[in-house]
Design a protein around this motif. Structure first.
Motif, PDB file in Angstrom:
ATOM      1  N   PRO A  43      -1.245   0.667  -6.693  1.00 49.79           N
ATOM      2  CA  PRO A  43      -0.589  -0.519  -6.159  1.00 49.79           C
ATOM      3  C   PRO A  43       0.905  -0.331  -5.911  1.00 49.79           C
ATOM      4  O   PRO A  43       1.453  -0.890  -4.963  1.00 49.79           O
ATOM      5  CB  PRO A  43      -0.852  -1.611  -7.205  1.00 49.79           C
ATOM      6  CG  PRO A  43      -1.425  -0.949  -8.392  1.00 49.79           C
ATOM      7  CD  PRO A  43      -1.919   0.392  -7.976  1.00 49.79           C
ATOM      8  N   VAL A  91       1.073  -8.753  -5.221  1.00 48.17           N
ATOM      9  CA  VAL A  91       1.286  -7.632  -6.152  1.00 48.17           C
ATOM     10  C   VAL A  91       2.766  -7.230  -6.169  1.00 48.17           C
ATOM     11  O   VAL A  91       3.344  -6.981  -7.222  1.00 48.17           O
ATOM     12  CB  VAL A  91       0.373  -6.437  -5.789  1.00 48.17           C
ATOM     13  CG1 VAL A  91       0.726  -5.201  -6.605  1.00 48.17           C
ATOM     14  CG2 VAL A  91      -1.089  -6.813  -6.018  1.00 48.17           C
ATOM     15  N   ARG A 125      -0.945  -7.644  -1.006  1.00 46.04           N
ATOM     16  CA  ARG A 125       0.240  -6.780  -1.109  1.00 46.04           C
ATOM     17  C   ARG A 125       1.464  -7.602  -1.496  1.00 46.04           C
ATOM     18  O   ARG A 125       2.242  -7.196  -2.363  1.00 46.04           O
ATOM     19  CB  ARG A 125       0.466  -6.070   0.229  1.00 46.04           C
ATOM     20  CG  ARG A 125       1.576  -5.068   0.196  1.00 46.04           C
ATOM     21  CD  ARG A 125       1.648  -4.315   1.522  1.00 46.04           C
ATOM     22  NE  ARG A 125       2.515  -3.165   1.388  1.00 46.04           N
ATOM     23  CZ  ARG A 125       3.657  -3.023   2.041  1.00 46.04           C
ATOM     24  NH1 ARG A 125       4.057  -3.924   2.903  1.00 46.04           N
ATOM     25  NH2 ARG A 125       4.394  -1.948   1.841  1.00 46.04           N
TER      26      ARG A 125
END
Length: 191
Positions: free
Chosen positions: A48, A11, A8
């Protein structure tokens, strides 16, 4: 140990500056309990982007074809993503989704079932109404407002949870509920 927090942050470090992501309405997102998060679908980047902007871990269902790629399958499973066979009623995927909500987690869902080709909001599939009516989760609409162009602002807007009590009392159909959810997403898109 889960890869989720590390992935996380990686990204987010790539997507947030590239698309200048601006998040609105985080105060509307319940801090605990099951949350059925419904958003429009304009790009492959949507999962995402929702995953890095939501304040809690989001579990997604993804088309079963993605789970046929060995490395991708392992990554998806590690991130809490589970397969769904599109084009019919996948009872296993429905059970998995309800279990995620019952356990007090966040289920991310794209009611249109596929990406919009023109960026316009499409019709919601009955699955959205199913999860909204069959769980006790908070139903939170979300709008991703593009474009996905480098260094142009991309907005992610979280709306207030839909008051489900009146809809459950009226015993509306899953199709009607999906329409209501899409209407709430549409309002966020127009803001």
């Amino acid at each position: 140990m889960s890869l989720y927090p590390f992935a996380r942050s990686v990204v987010a470090g790539i997507l947030k500056p590239t698309y200048r992501i601006k998040v609105e309405g985080l105060e509307n997102f319940p801090r605990d309990g099951g949350v059925f998060l419904c958003t429009n679908h304009i790009s492959n980047y949507d999962p995402p982007v929702v995953g890095i902007t939501a304040p809690r871990k989001v579990f997604f269902m993804a088309k079963a074809e993605l789970f046929k790629v060995p490395i991708l399958k392992d990554l998806l499973m590690n991130f809490g993503t589970f397969p769904v066979n599109r084009g019919g009623s996948d009872r296993e995927a429905l059970r998995t989704g309800l279990k995620i909500l019952k356990e007090g987690n966040v289920l991310g869902f794209f009611p249109e079932g596929t990406r919009s080709k023109d960026g316009e909001l499409g019709k919601g599939l009955p699955g959205a109404g199913f999860f909204a009516l069959r769980s006790n989760a908070a139903v939170v609409p979300c709008a991703i407002i593009g474009p996905y162009k480098p260094f142009k602002t991309l907005r992610v807007v979280y709306g207030k949870p839909i008051n489900m009590d009146e809809y459950r009392e009226k015993k509306i159909t899953t199709e009607e509920m999906s329409g209501i959810i899409m209407g709430e997403i549409g309002k966020l898109l127009k803001k």
